[in-house]
Write a protein that holds these residues in place. Structure first.
Motif, PDB file in Angstrom:
ATOM      1  N   ASP A   1       0.395   6.708   2.676  1.00  0.00           N
ATOM      2  CA  ASP A   1      -0.763   7.574   3.103  1.00  0.00           C
ATOM      3  C   ASP A   1      -1.885   6.688   3.506  1.00  0.00           C
ATOM      4  OD1 ASP A   1       0.502   9.992   3.131  1.00  0.00           O
ATOM      5  OD2 ASP A   1      -0.444  10.313   1.242  1.00  0.00           O
ATOM      6  N   TYR A   2      -1.946   5.580   2.649  1.00  0.00           N
ATOM      7  CA  TYR A   2      -3.067   4.610   3.092  1.00  0.00           C
ATOM      8  C   TYR A   2      -2.820   3.674   4.099  1.00  0.00           C
ATOM      9  CZ  TYR A   2      -5.293   6.078  -1.278  1.00  0.00           C
ATOM     10  OH  TYR A   2      -5.921   6.722  -2.105  1.00  0.00           O
ATOM     11  N   VAL A   3      -1.593   3.323   4.212  1.00  0.00           N
ATOM     12  CA  VAL A   3      -0.932   2.401   5.479  1.00  0.00           C
ATOM     13  C   VAL A   3      -1.369   3.253   6.467  1.00  0.00           C
ATOM     14  CG1 VAL A   3       0.952   1.809   6.906  1.00  0.00           C
ATOM     15  CG2 VAL A   3       1.010   1.493   4.205  1.00  0.00           C
ATOM     16  N   LYS A   4      -1.067   4.594   6.575  1.00  0.00           N
ATOM     17  CA  LYS A   4      -1.459   5.367   7.778  1.00  0.00           C
ATOM     18  C   LYS A   4      -3.014   5.530   7.963  1.00  0.00           C
ATOM     19  CE  LYS A   4       2.571   8.284   7.997  1.00  0.00           C
ATOM     20  NZ  LYS A   4       2.979   9.707   7.743  1.00  0.00           N
ATOM     21  N   SER A   5      -3.522   5.874   6.928  1.00  0.00           N
ATOM     22  CA  SER A   5      -5.301   6.102   7.157  1.00  0.00           C
ATOM     23  C   SER A   5      -5.945   5.008   7.374  1.00  0.00           C
ATOM     24  CB  SER A   5      -5.771   6.880   5.810  1.00  0.00           C
ATOM     25  OG  SER A   5      -5.449   6.069   4.726  1.00  0.00           O
ATOM     26  N   ASP A   6      -5.462   3.823   6.619  1.00  0.00           N
ATOM     27  CA  ASP A   6      -6.595   2.580   6.537  1.00  0.00           C
ATOM     28  C   ASP A   6      -5.877   1.364   7.259  1.00  0.00           C
ATOM     29  OD1 ASP A   6      -7.477   4.180   4.429  1.00  0.00           O
ATOM     30  OD2 ASP A   6      -7.924   2.028   3.260  1.00  0.00           O
ATOM     31  N   ILE A   7      -4.659   1.052   7.135  1.00  0.00           N
ATOM     32  CA  ILE A   7      -3.983  -0.166   7.951  1.00  0.00           C
ATOM     33  C   ILE A   7      -4.013   0.111   9.336  1.00  0.00           C
ATOM     34  CG2 ILE A   7      -1.985  -1.528   8.157  1.00  0.00           C
ATOM     35  CD1 ILE A   7      -3.354  -1.987   5.552  1.00  0.00           C
ATOM     36  N   ILE A   8      -3.740   1.309   9.850  1.00  0.00           N
ATOM     37  CA  ILE A   8      -3.354   1.436  11.151  1.00  0.00           C
ATOM     38  C   ILE A   8      -5.037   1.226  11.868  1.00  0.00           C
ATOM     39  CG2 ILE A   8      -3.087   3.258  12.978  1.00  0.00           C
ATOM     40  CD1 ILE A   8      -0.613   2.236  11.559  1.00  0.00           C
ATOM     41  N   SER A   9      -5.959   1.921  11.279  1.00  0.00           N
ATOM     42  CA  SER A   9      -7.350   1.513  12.007  1.00  0.00           C
ATOM     43  C   SER A   9      -7.646   0.031  11.975  1.00  0.00           C
ATOM     44  CB  SER A   9      -8.457   2.352  11.425  1.00  0.00           C
ATOM     45  OG  SER A   9      -8.507   1.932  10.194  1.00  0.00           O
ATOM     46  N   LEU A  10      -7.306  -0.584  10.953  1.00  0.00           N
ATOM     47  CA  LEU A  10      -7.646  -2.069  11.041  1.00  0.00           C
ATOM     48  C   LEU A  10      -6.964  -2.880  11.897  1.00  0.00           C
ATOM     49  CD1 LEU A  10      -7.610  -2.732   6.914  1.00  0.00           C
ATOM     50  CD2 LEU A  10      -9.467  -2.344   8.665  1.00  0.00           C
ATOM     51  N   PHE A  11      -5.640  -2.468  11.967  1.00  0.00           N
ATOM     52  CA  PHE A  11      -4.844  -3.198  12.940  1.00  0.00           C
ATOM     53  C   PHE A  11      -5.123  -2.852  14.351  1.00  0.00           C
ATOM     54  CE2 PHE A  11      -0.805  -2.023  15.486  1.00  0.00           C
ATOM     55  CZ  PHE A  11      -0.497  -3.305  15.800  1.00  0.00           C
ATOM     56  N   THR A  12      -5.717  -1.707  14.656  1.00  0.00           N
ATOM     57  CA  THR A  12      -5.991  -1.416  15.881  1.00  0.00           C
ATOM     58  C   THR A  12      -7.185  -2.381  16.209  1.00  0.00           C
ATOM     59  OG1 THR A  12      -5.080   0.752  15.421  1.00  0.00           O
ATOM     60  CG2 THR A  12      -6.217   0.590  17.755  1.00  0.00           C
ATOM     61  N   ALA A  13      -8.129  -2.348  15.338  1.00  0.00           N
ATOM     62  CA  ALA A  13      -9.476  -2.947  15.602  1.00  0.00           C
ATOM     63  C   ALA A  13      -8.984  -4.384  15.604  1.00  0.00           C
ATOM     64  CB  ALA A  13     -10.298  -2.865  14.182  1.00  0.00           C
ATOM     65  N   LEU A  14      -8.115  -4.934  14.987  1.00  0.00           N
ATOM     66  CA  LEU A  14      -7.965  -6.493  14.968  1.00  0.00           C
ATOM     67  C   LEU A  14      -7.236  -6.779  16.361  1.00  0.00           C
ATOM     68  CD1 LEU A  14      -6.869  -7.108  11.188  1.00  0.00           C
ATOM     69  CD2 LEU A  14      -8.920  -8.313  12.699  1.00  0.00           C
ATOM     70  N   ALA A  15      -6.028  -5.952  16.432  1.00  0.00           N
ATOM     71  CA  ALA A  15      -5.556  -6.106  17.865  1.00  0.00           C
ATOM     72  C   ALA A  15      -6.487  -5.960  19.159  1.00  0.00           C
ATOM     73  CB  ALA A  15      -4.337  -5.003  18.049  1.00  0.00           C
ATOM     74  N   SER A  16      -7.735  -5.451  19.094  1.00  0.00           N
ATOM     75  CA  SER A  16      -8.574  -5.602  20.241  1.00  0.00           C
ATOM     76  C   SER A  16      -9.653  -6.089  19.807  1.00  0.00           C
ATOM     77  CB  SER A  16      -8.909  -4.061  20.530  1.00  0.00           C
ATOM     78  OG  SER A  16      -9.318  -3.402  19.273  1.00  0.00           O
ATOM     79  N   ASP A  17      -9.509  -7.362  19.017  1.00  0.00           N
ATOM     80  CA  ASP A  17     -10.680  -8.256  18.825  1.00  0.00           C
ATOM     81  C   ASP A  17     -11.309  -9.145  19.695  1.00  0.00           C
ATOM     82  OD1 ASP A  17     -11.684  -9.550  15.737  1.00  0.00           O
ATOM     83  OD2 ASP A  17     -11.904 -10.846  17.354  1.00  0.00           O
TER      84      ASP A  17
ATOM     85  N   ALA B   1       5.539  -1.770  11.677  1.00  0.00           N
ATOM     86  CA  ALA B   1       6.369  -0.929  12.334  1.00  0.00           C
ATOM     87  C   ALA B   1       7.369  -0.455  11.287  1.00  0.00           C
ATOM     88  CB  ALA B   1       6.708  -1.465  13.532  1.00  0.00           C
ATOM     89  N   THR B   2       7.851  -1.619  10.650  1.00  0.00           N
ATOM     90  CA  THR B   2       8.945  -1.465   9.656  1.00  0.00           C
ATOM     91  C   THR B   2       8.499  -0.505   8.600  1.00  0.00           C
ATOM     92  OG1 THR B   2       8.937  -3.860   9.900  1.00  0.00           O
ATOM     93  CG2 THR B   2      10.677  -2.949   8.374  1.00  0.00           C
ATOM     94  N   LEU B   3       7.545  -0.309   8.218  1.00  0.00           N
ATOM     95  CA  LEU B   3       7.071   0.612   7.188  1.00  0.00           C
ATOM     96  C   LEU B   3       7.249   1.871   7.356  1.00  0.00           C
ATOM     97  CD1 LEU B   3       4.086  -1.836   5.624  1.00  0.00           C
ATOM     98  CD2 LEU B   3       6.337  -1.188   4.486  1.00  0.00           C
ATOM     99  N   LEU B   4       6.630   2.111   8.700  1.00  0.00           N
ATOM    100  CA  LEU B   4       6.205   3.497   9.264  1.00  0.00           C
ATOM    101  C   LEU B   4       7.582   4.469   9.600  1.00  0.00           C
ATOM    102  CD1 LEU B   4       3.193   2.824  11.527  1.00  0.00           C
ATOM    103  CD2 LEU B   4       3.238   4.046   9.123  1.00  0.00           C
ATOM    104  N   PRO B   5       7.672   5.576   9.250  1.00  0.00           N
ATOM    105  CA  PRO B   5       8.832   6.560   9.621  1.00  0.00           C
ATOM    106  C   PRO B   5       8.886   6.434  11.329  1.00  0.00           C
ATOM    107  CG  PRO B   5       7.031   7.837   8.641  1.00  0.00           C
ATOM    108  CD  PRO B   5       6.626   6.357   8.624  1.00  0.00           C
ATOM    109  N   GLN B   6       9.908   6.618  11.801  1.00  0.00           N
ATOM    110  CA  GLN B   6      10.092   6.656  13.303  1.00  0.00           C
ATOM    111  C   GLN B   6       9.117   7.377  14.213  1.00  0.00           C
ATOM    112  OE1 GLN B   6      12.460   4.252  14.393  1.00  0.00           O
ATOM    113  NE2 GLN B   6      11.974   4.874  16.453  1.00  0.00           N
TER     114      GLN B   6
ATOM    115  N   LEU C   1       0.763  -1.162  -0.080  1.00  0.00           N
ATOM    116  CA  LEU C   1      -0.097   0.016  -0.046  1.00  0.00           C
ATOM    117  C   LEU C   1       0.939   1.283  -0.076  1.00  0.00           C
ATOM    118  CD1 LEU C   1      -2.734  -1.404   0.222  1.00  0.00           C
ATOM    119  CD2 LEU C   1      -3.284  -0.031   2.193  1.00  0.00           C
ATOM    120  N   GLU C   2       0.362   2.154  -0.372  1.00  0.00           N
ATOM    121  CA  GLU C   2       0.979   3.543  -0.482  1.00  0.00           C
ATOM    122  C   GLU C   2       1.159   3.994   1.181  1.00  0.00           C
ATOM    123  OE1 GLU C   2      -1.517   2.832  -2.090  1.00  0.00           O
ATOM    124  OE2 GLU C   2      -1.107   3.079  -4.364  1.00  0.00           O
TER     125      GLU C   2
END
Lengths: 442, 620
Positions: free
Chosen positions: B205-221, B238-243, B202-203
């Motif tokens: 920007d989409y990682v930040k906007s889409d993936i993070i919210s999905l990740f957060t949701a799955l991590a609190s499933d 974590a590897t993809l995102l800037p520090q 993913l681009e």
């Protein structure tokens, strides 16, 4: 409730040959699948019979709700454990359906030692037109083969049952229950002293999650009688014991759940104490309500409903056949006191049902607190007729239509029954007969 | 491809016959025949030619998904390599229908293989075909009725995403979002396990906007099994995102996972700790992961502590160099000290397998002062596995402080393991003997360990005696023939007069093992006379082992000894009354190389000599 019972009519009873009931034909478990479209029974002969609900049709509207045989297969065979010199019966102790995942249906069936995963599927095509054989099946001369054919032709629907997994060698004692987890990935199998957790795809490894075996078997005072997962929380399960207590465990807390997080137990009433107290307080079945909020347990004389938030005493206690209290001595002598009755919830958790003797079964409406005794018998009920409530008379004058305690037939017992997950259809197993009742007929 | 015009439709061509057989076998009752035929599917396709493969074979295969799993698995695999057989990339989309069916079956291995093949052939689609044929398939699977098809869809998003137009990309993201909140836990698990992979294509920007919210949701499933998979995704995200974004986007979820109520989730965090540490970088490691790691080492569930203990060395190694020593000394070591006396033996043995590695990180002084007491405590642990794990990793310490520091405690530990009631423990310590001997030196060995090595030769378990024999050989390789001559050979040969025939045989087995490393001189002068003398043994088992030994040491002996001493004895054995002795004597005389193995089913010394019960021949 009354109304509901009054309009309940006999719809269909699955009849095996009544006069020649052999031991192998005795039904040992009954279970609806999660949609209620299918119903499975297991028997002492190791067979599983799957029934399918008749689809609604304009021509025969009354057939709606009838269940017809869909597939029959031999699930377990008698075996012999040569190391321990033990015979392993083929009797099916429990059947549990898996949530449907594709056009095929899956169920787990277990005998005393081995759990099996079965696939029940349909096939409606078969290969045709071979290259090496002609239409009559004669071998063709290889030199005359000038073109290659590959064809499949439609055929009559065929239902096949295939064993997909065999989960064996994990239980030293007899398996009394199996329960599928809401994660659809694991299930547990329970024997007298231990509970094991399995992955549905892995047969060579299981994890022990409860072990109540004492270091010295002479110290044994309690066995596990049943266990079940909470219907929606993947980490919670309960197990019941022969001492009348129910333990709720949280699998999140630790890998081995020997320490329960809740213990449901009712203090014994000292005035009722007798030689039989301990035997009749043993729990024969435990079931979570569909909502997951309540637990239902069955002991010899009562069925109890517990609120998960109240450990000290049950919310409701229903007498199943209190008139037997004075007859415990003779029931002990003929071993009936050790019968393991099951209990079931209706789809909305408002009614509970459990079995008794003389082919009687009981229903209790939790809201109106009314109860009814019904009889599953071919003599006293005709197909599509209303099922009449029965009454047992205790001492005094016996009225017409009543049956006296002394004339109850203790060899006819209803141990296993099932309630359709959403509709008022019940399946009641009476020795070798399966009765299916429905609240209304179209 | 050249054959196609020749074979397809050629009238009366003989080559059609084998193909006809294969095709008919695709429909045989016997699963094995169907399986064989499926495995030769490429031959059938080649014979049919590309067009008939597309119009007849593939529809037929699409319908055969009723078959057994192993047939379906083979089919799913074959179809991944079928592009050329249907006419090249231009027609590769013809393979989609059968693979689509296979991607919906209930058997996970088949589905996974079908997805793997679909991923493979997706690369052979042109961008246009990908949008016209492949992407609709992904959509169909993603919105299928059964969860089997939806789980399969999860694995296909990442392969088509980079190669489609931006509108289709938006649709794919939407489908993935839907599957992440699917009703069934199976689909959410599949989505969670592919989240990291999808994030990678993913681009940003989409990682930040889409993936993070999905990740957060799955991590609190609500399902533990979903949450624990989110931990894995955490590493890739974590590897993809800037520090600078990690703190706000990933760390809250990671902190929550490390303190999850379910031990399985915490276990997953402990298990992935090194990867997580690398992904989030040194700063966050210092501030967040160190305390988290401390908590995992003190977790109430033993499984979690064991997983964390396993990571101690790796975690310490990867700490930023400037503060490594301080962190270890003030934060990690106190926890490690507690684990040394943990109540659970798996935790202790997990720690014992890595703890020695800390000495190289901490250097000599710290090792002597802080780690040495821990090693010594573990060497005295009640659980043999802990002691073994320490002993098996001695080399790390040896490099830093030398083994002498440990030797006083080492010896009792080794002696105790050597006499452990469980033969597998004894076996394990024997296997470390050559290593220990090398590190401790010959003097220490002679003084303290030699007796042990000899005692194992008369162990009552055959596997131990066998390992002890092999151990002697390795010791001689280390210490040399002269050492052997002075210390072990006399003892070994002394056993030839033992009243127990099993011990007498051990002499022979030792000679077999030692002759080569000891050389011609010792073998001829010291060993051979003993072997020859044993040919008069009253037990047949010993006698035929003499024959075998003679054959074995023959190449080491000089020809003179062979002719004058060995040959007469073998000839005498050849006339033995026992048929097994005769057999092996003949084998030795004929000089044939043979690898005969003999298994004694019952080897009960107290019952006296037993005869050969089973003889299994492995021909050379």
């Amino acid at each position: 409730m009354d109304e509901e019972i009054d309009t309940r009519k006999i719809n269909n009873s699955f009849l095996r040959d009544h006069n020649y009931a052999t031991e192998a034909d005795i039904i040992s478990t009954v279970e609806f699948n999660p949609t209620g479209e299918l119903l499975a029974t297991g028997d002492k002969g190791g067979r599983v019979v799957v029934f399918q609900r008749e689809q609604e049709s304009k021509n025969q509207p009354h057939r709606r709700g009838e269940y017809n045989v869909y597939s029959t297969f031999q699930s377990h065979e008698p075996e012999f454990d040569y190391l321990k010199s033990l015979e392993i019966e083929e009797k099916i102790n429990k059947i549990r359906w898996l949530p449907q995942q594709n056009a095929a249906y899956f169920l787990l069936s277990t005998n005393d030692k081995t759990v099996k995963l079965w696939k029940v599927s349909e096939r409606d095509k078969r290969p045709e037109g071979y290259n090496l054989k002609d239409e009559e099946g004669r071998i063709r001369d290889p030199t005359t083969i000038t073109a290659l054919r590959i064809l499949l032709q439609p055929m009559d629907l065929m239902v096949e049952a295939t064993p997909r997994r065999v989960f064996s060698n994990a239980h030293t004692y007899h398996i009394n229950s199996i329960s599928v987890n809401s994660d659809y990935e694991t299930y547990m199998s329970t024997d007298d002293l231990r509970i094991n957790l399995w992955n549905l795809e892995i047969t060579n490894r299981s994890f022990n999650i409860v072990d109540i075996k004492p270091a010295n078997m002479e110290m044994l005072t309690e066995v596990i009688t049943a266990a079940e997962f909470q219907p929606s929380q993947c980490n919670t399960f309960v197990y019941s014991s022969s001492k009348g207590s129910i333990r709720l465990c949280d699998m999140r807390a630790s890998a081995l759940c020997d320490n329960h997080s809740k213990l449901f137990e009712e203090p014994e009433d000292p005035s009722n104490r007798s030689f039989f107290s301990e035997i009749i307080s043993s729990i024969s079945d435990v079931k979570f309500s569909h909502s997951g909020r309540y637990l239902m347990t069955r002991d010899y004389l009562t069925v109890k409903v517990w609120d998960l938030n109240m450990e000290s005493k049950p919310l409701e206690t229903y007498q199943v056949h209190d008139y037997l209290r004075s007859k415990l001595c003779s029931l002990y002598e003929n071993d009936c006191i050790f019968d393991k009755f099951e209990c079931v919830w209706n789809g909305s958790d408002s009614v509970i049902m459990t079995g008794s003797y003389n082919n009687f079964f009981r229903m209790f409406d939790r809201n109106t607190k009314r109860d009814v005794t019904l009889e599953a018998s071919r003599e006293n009920s005709k197909p599509r007729a209303i099922l009449k409530p029965r009454k047992v008379c205790v001492g005094g004058k016996r009225r017409k239509d009543e049956i006296s305690v002394d004339s109850l037939d203790f060899s006819k017992k209803i141990l296993h029954s099932a309630w359709h997950p959403s509709e008022n259809i019940i399946a009641v197993a009476a020795t070798n007969n399966l009765y299916i009742f429905q609240d209304k007929v179209n | 491809m050249q054959h196609k015009s020749k074979m397809a439709g050629a009238d009366g061509d003989d080559s059609l016959y084998p193909i006809a057989v294969l095709i008919d076998e695709l429909r045989n009752e016997d699963v094995q025949l169907r399986l064989n035929s499926i495995k030769k599917l490429s031959t059938i396709a080649l014979a049919l030619g590309v067009e008939r493969t597309r119009t007849e074979l593939l529809p037929f295969l699409t319908d055969t998904i009723y078959d057994e799993d192993e047939v379906l698995l083979a089919l799913a695999e074959q179809l991944g390599n079928f592009t050329m057989l249907v006419g090249g990339p231009e027609y590769v989309h013809c393979l989609l229908p059968p693979l689509e069916s296979l991607a919906t079956v209930e058997e996970t291995v088949v589905r996974d293989k079908a997805v793997e093949s679909l991923r493979k052939i997706s690369q052979e689609h042109s961008p246009v075909d990908l949008e016209v044929h492949f992407e609709p398939l992904v959509k169909r699977l993603a919105s299928g009725d059964w969860f089997t098809s939806r789980t399969s869809a999860c694995g296909l998003f990442s392969v088509c995403y980079p190669r489609v137009s931006s509108t289709v990309k938006a649709e794919i993201r939407q489908h993935f979002r839907t599957l992440c909140s699917d009703d069934t836990p199976m689909v959410r698990r599949a989505a969670a396990s592919k989240l990291g992979e999808f994030a990678k294509v993913l681009e940003l920007d989409y990682v930040k906007s889409d993936i993070i919210s999905l990740f957060t949701a799955l991590a609190s499933d609500e399902q533990d099994s979903v949450r624990l998979l989110a931990v894995e995704a955490c590493v890739s995200i974590a590897t993809l995102l800037p520090q600078e974004d990690l703190e706000t986007l990933v760390m809250p979820t990671l902190r929550q996972a490390a303190e999850d109520k379910s031990w399985r989730v915490r276990y997953m965090v402990a298990d992935k700790f090194s990867e997580l540490q690398k992904a989030v970088g040194p700063e966050i490691t210092k501030n967040d992961l160190v305390p988290a790691f401390q908590n995992l080492l003190k977790d109430c569930e033993a499984e979690v502590r064991a997983a964390a203990a396993n990571k101690v060395k790796e975690f310490c190694e990867n700490l930023p160099e400037d503060s490594r020593e301080t962190i270890i000394m003030t934060h990690i070591l106190p926890c490690v000290k507690e684990l040394v006396s943990d109540t659970n033996q798996h935790v202790k043995s997990a720690l014992a397998s890595v703890i020695m590695g800390l000495s190289t990180i901490l250097g000599k002084d710290n090792t002597v002062e802080h780690l040495l007491p821990l090693f010594l405590a573990q060497l005295k642990d009640e659980c043999p596995e802990v002691r073994l794990n320490i002993i098996s990793n001695l080399d790390c310490v040896n490099e830093v402080i030398g083994i002498r520091q440990l030797s006083q405690s080492l010896l009792p530990a080794i002696v105790e393991l050597a006499e452990d009631a469980k033969w597998r423990v004894r076996l394990a310590i024997i296997e470390y003997m050559p290593l220990l001997a090398g590190q401790l030196g010959v003097e220490f060995f002679d003084e303290k360990l030699n007796t042990l090595c000899m005692a194992w030769l008369i162990d009552h378990v055959y596997a131990i005696r066998e390992a002890a024999t092999c151990n002697l050989m390795k010791l001689v390789e280390k210490f040399g023939a002269e050492w052997a001559q002075n210390t072990i050979v006399p003892k070994v040969l002394g056993m030839a007069n033992d009243p127990n025939y099993l011990h007498r045989m051990t002499t022979l087995f030792c000679i077999n093992a030692l002759s080569e490393v000891c050389g011609q001189d010792i073998t001829t002068k010291q060993m051979l006379p003993v072997v020859l003398k044993m040919s008069n043994d009253q037990v047949a088992n010993v006698r035929f082992n003499v024959a075998k030994s003679l054959q074995k040491i023959g190449p080491v002996l000089d020809s003179n000894a062979l002719q004058t001493e060995v040959k007469p004895v073998l000839e005498k054995l050849d006339t033995d009354t026992d048929m097994d002795v005769k057999y092996f004597a003949q084998e030795a005389i004929s000089g044939k190389y043979t690898t005969l193995s003999i298994f004694f089913l019952y080897e009960v010394a107290s019952l006296g000599p037993l005869h050969l019960v089973i003889l299994i021949h492995f021909s050379p």
